[in-house]
Design an enzyme around this catalytic site. Structure first.
Site: not given
Ligand code: BG6
Length: 468
Positions: A144, A174, A212, A236, A322
């Protein structure tokens, strides 16, 4: 034919995702015996040789792997790694795959092409695979964001279908590979207790909140083109919303699950720009690789609606960004308040917000259910109490796979249950169209905060569940 061994071609093998997740994930799958006898061909723009790629892979494991790298396991893994630079073109790819197949002694084996490349590069790699005749016996994993808007996603799907059949294409998200995301399905559909109240009659609103603390690291080049909405929301957060909101599928199988998720996406009302807060953290424009006038958002909060029988009138509030105050991934359901209160004013009821059921998508599932209860002592004073569940405390242990590991394995096995579909993705771009065409201005926020101040108006009269 047999599923294993396979040849894995990892395109974008020196990129950020490969270093952080894909190489450590493949190492774990390999050293735990999940993918017996495979070979992995790294491909990227970097002019490396196999030794150089092995060194790069080793440093990725040391920096990002969550498990100890034992010498024997490393030697076994290093021994299955090969490399070809993309500059060699289709013929070099073809020769590398043939070499891998013959060294496996399996000339008819299956292949997995993992494209960990930006949307702008995906199509040229797909065409190169076509030119190299690396299509049959192959699955292809697409990262993605899939396209950058409706028009580009439609074109990408059409052009992809000129080379690969839909059954060969695995569009990865993911978040769906995370254990707690799959636990949402178990929780909703394996129990009789919650499903009857999972609707507009009992639920006031839903929050999906993924702040995050991370900044951009070395990803400015990618992120400047992408921004928080395309990076996180249309992917996501909406996929998780699909799991939360879908009707019970007729079976726990890929087609019925996709069908129910896609029905949720079809019922979503178009996102209204006025219901969106875009933010950018102060200092972003000074970072390396960022345009000093950048309009890219590093934060999004929005309100959306699923206009069907189950959810009409129930707002879904989504937030991610972020450099925020905390790293969290929660889904919180706020229940309606009782129709009448018999508790005297000042007893505390309602003062701490509604009852909530909260899912935490941390590495291991956590859930909590908050409710009002009586504070010990004379009179009737109420307090917010909660039931807490943490998978860690159960002693239940399985062979835990990280999200990417689980999904790579599923793609190799041909199981698409946790993958997204072309139709679903196109619909999500469609509901995003007016936002992408007329985005509200970005508002600055301080790193370490919870985002621009406008987030409170967006959710009023409710309040953000975080911070706890
Ligand atoms: C990714 C994004 O798909 O997912 C990132 O590109 C993000 O920007 C990340 O930080 C977050 O994934 P996880 O599994 O750490 O929550």
């Amino acid at each position: 034919g047999p599923r294993f061994p396979q040849v894995v071609m990892l395109v974008g093998a020196t990129g950020d995702l490969a270093r952080r997740k894909l190489l450590p994930g493949l190492f774990h799958l390999c050293s735990s015996g999940f993918i017996p006898g495979c070979r992995i061909i790294g491909v990227s723009l970097d002019e490396l040789d196999t030794e150089g790629f092995r060194a790069a892979a080793r440093s990725a494991l040391d920096e990002f792997g969550s498990r100890k790298v034992l010498p024997a396991a490393w030697d076994a893994f290093a021994g299955i790694l090969d490399y070809v630079p993309l500059s060699g073109g289709a013929q070099a790819l073809r020769r590398a795959v043939e070499r891998a197949e013959s060294s496996l002694g399996a000339p008819e084996c299956r292949r997995l092409h993992y494209l960990s490349v930006p949307p702008s590069a995906a199509l040229s790699v797909v065409r190169m695979l076509g030119a190299a005749e690396l299509v049959e016996r192959s699955h292809i994993v697409m990262e993605k964001p899939f396209g950058t808007d409706l028009a580009s996603a439609v074109i990408l799907n059409r052009q992809l279908h000129e080379v690969f059949d839909e059954e060969q294409i695995f569009r990865i998200d993911h978040f769906l590979g995370k254990e707690p995301a799959q636990n949402i399905l178990a929780f909703r559909f394996a129990n009789g207790l919650f499903e009857p109240i999972w609707n507009r009659n009992f639920i006031d609103h839903v929050q999906i909140d993924v702040p995050e603390t991370l900044g951009l690291g070395k990803r400015a080049g990618f992120y400047e083109q992408t921004g928080a909405y395309r990076d996180m929301v249309v992917t996501h957060l909406f996929q998780i919303l699909g799991f939360m909101a879908m009707e019970p599928p007729t079976a726990l199988e890929p087609a019925p699950i996709s069908e129910e998720k896609n029905k949720v996406f079809r019922s979503m009302l178009p996102i209204v720009p006025a219901d969106v807060v875009r933010g950018q953290y102060s200092g972003y424009r000074q970072e390396e690789g960022v345009d000093p006038d950048s309009d890219t958002e590093t934060f999004v909060a929005l309100k959306c609606h699923i206009d069907n029988w189950r959810w009409a009138g129930v707002p879904f509030f989504l937030r991610t960004g972020k450099r925020l105050a905390e790293g969290q991934r929660i889904i919180s359901i706020a229940f309606r308040e009782p129709p009448k209160s018999m508790f005297p004013p000042g007893s505390g009821v309602g003062a701490q917000g509604p009852d909530h059921l909260t899912f935490d998508l941390a590495d291991a599932s956590k859930m909590s259910l908050s409710f009002y209860g009586k504070r010990p002592g004379p009179g009737m004073r109420l307090d917010k109490l909660s039931l807490q569940f943490a998978m860690r405390d159960t002693g239940l242990v399985g062979e835990v796979l990280e999200a990417y590991e689980r999904l790579i394995l599923d793609a190799m096995r041909g199981d698409r249950t946790l993958f997204t579909t072309a139709e679903g993705i196109e619909r999500l771009w469609q509901v995003s169209t007016s936002l992408l065409e007329t985005p509200p201005p970005v508002r600055l926020y301080e790193p370490g905060s919870w985002g621009p101040k406008a987030i409170h108006q967006l959710i009023a009269p409710h309040a953000w569940r975080l911070p706890f």
